[in-house]
Design an enzyme around this catalytic site. Structure first.
Site, PDB file in Angstrom:
ATOM      1  N   LYS A  59       0.967  -1.456  -0.210  1.00  0.00           N
ATOM      2  CA  LYS A  59      -0.268  -0.330  -0.217  1.00  0.00           C
ATOM      3  C   LYS A  59       1.124   1.344   0.153  1.00  0.00           C
ATOM      4  CE  LYS A  59      -4.192  -2.181   2.808  1.00  0.00           C
ATOM      5  NZ  LYS A  59      -4.386  -3.111   3.118  1.00  0.00           N
ATOM      6  N   GLN A 103      -5.423  -1.738   9.631  1.00  0.00           N
ATOM      7  CA  GLN A 103      -4.434  -3.366   8.841  1.00  0.00           C
ATOM      8  C   GLN A 103      -5.681  -4.562   9.889  1.00  0.00           C
ATOM      9  OE1 GLN A 103      -3.479  -3.287   5.821  1.00  0.00           O
ATOM     10  NE2 GLN A 103      -3.080  -5.173   6.205  1.00  0.00           N
ATOM     11  N   ASP A 126     -11.056   1.728   3.538  1.00  0.00           N
ATOM     12  CA  ASP A 126     -11.280   0.750   3.078  1.00  0.00           C
ATOM     13  C   ASP A 126     -13.067   0.420   3.046  1.00  0.00           C
ATOM     14  OD1 ASP A 126      -9.146  -0.620   2.869  1.00  0.00           O
ATOM     15  OD2 ASP A 126      -9.675  -1.088   4.797  1.00  0.00           O
TER      16      ASP A 126
END
Ligand code: NAP
Length: 287
Positions: A59, A103, A126
């Site tokens: 990322k 995460q 997200d």
């Protein structure tokens, strides 16, 4: 655009997720160059799960390529949940950070859903907060989860129409199966979900014009389960002795399907690209 499926055509067309992702990244890079500010993405990683560390570093690389600022807040596995939430609140309040992701997985001592929902919905890159998932449920898509968003793009790239098509999602997780089914329902597909309690998986999957396998069971979907000419999207990725293996038995299904995503090189790259797109959209919305 709607394209009729031709069951007589032998051999599936490969849906190249890598190439599609590359074109998304290039477009974002061009857009960022024209901005008078730098979009910023922050990642919060608790613990040192090796797979997560690889995902996070990918990322960072993606952000660097498109010209985003990125920062990773690595916290030891024994960090109390309250301290992780405090870190997220700090990021929520920063003007230079437009997207935040937590995460997963987090250590057992921490509740992943609580951490995700500490992110303000306007910075939820997200698309996994309850607010953004709720918006999806009522067909007011705001920031949508990255893997489902990538799957929609992959399907669209085939030219096969979604509206009115029969979609079967094998897998009903909150991360992939459920939201991608909802996104397809929002686009007027007729959606069936299959899972471990589905009685006749074969006869369900055989009906699918668009078949999505998001299970995590290597080669579960075999040729006999696939309608000739169908679009087959393989989300699964499992590390085996043969390397990365999807949920679809690629070699046999490839001869029956109309379109198929490879593993690796299908859904994975598009998931990464959609995170960049979500972050850019969040950044533009705050300026
Ligand atoms: P998950 O949370 O474990 O969900 C798996 C789903 O599959 C569950 O709904 C489960 O049913 C169902 N299932 C399991 N065995 C089955 C069987 N034999 N027959 C029918 N259904 C079955 O997994 P996930 O997070 O959705 O991920 C699925 C796969 O996609 C994994 O391999 C993951 O690594 C991969 N993935 C890839 C990406 C990417 O970017 N490429 C992103 C996310 C996930 P129940 O609900 O009944 O338990």
């Amino acid at each position: 655009m709607s394209v009729a499926l031709d069951p007589d055509e032998i051999g599936a067309k490969i849906i190249d997720g890598k190439e599609l992702a590359r074109s998304v990244r290039r477009k974002i890079r061009r857009q960022v160059k024209k901005l008078k500010f730098t979009p910023g993405l922050a990642v919060v990683q608790v613990g040192d799960d090796p797979a997560s560390t690889v995902y996070v570093s990918n990322k960072e690389k993606d952000c660097q390529y498109v010209g985003f600022h990125s920062e990773v807040h690595r916290m030891p596995a024994e960090t109390p949940q309250a301290a992780v939430i405090e870190q997220i609140h700090t990021l929520n309040s920063r003007e230079d950070i437009h997207g935040i992701i937590a995460q997963m997985p987090v250590p057992d001592s921490i509740d992943g859903d609580t951490i995700i929902n500490a992110i303000m919905p306007e910075k939820d890159a997200d698309g996994l907060t309850l607010v953004n998932l709720g918006n999806l449920l009522i067909n007011r898509e705001q920031t949508v989860p990255c893997t489902p968003a990538g799957i929609i793009r992959l399907i669209e790239s085939t030219g096969v129409g979604i509206e009115g098509s029969r979609v079967v999602c094998v897998g009903r997780s909150s991360l992939v199966g459920k939201p991608v089914g909802l996104m397809l329902l929002n686009r007027n597909a007729t959606v069936t979900y299959c899972h471990t309690r589905t009685r006749e998986l074969f006869s369900e999957t055989q009906q699918a014009d668009i078949l999505i396998a998001a299970v995590g069971r290597p080669r579960l979907i075999t040729a006999g389960m696939v309608k000739p000419g169908a679009v087959v999207i393989d989300v699964g990725i499992t590390i085996t002795e043969d390397g990365f293996v999807g949920d679809v038995d690629y070699e046999s299904v490839e001869e029956v399907a109309g379109f198929i995503t490879p593993v690796p090189g299908g859904v994975g790259p598009m998931t990464r690209a959609m995170l960049l797109e979500n972050t850019l959209e969040l950044a533009l919305a705050r300026k």
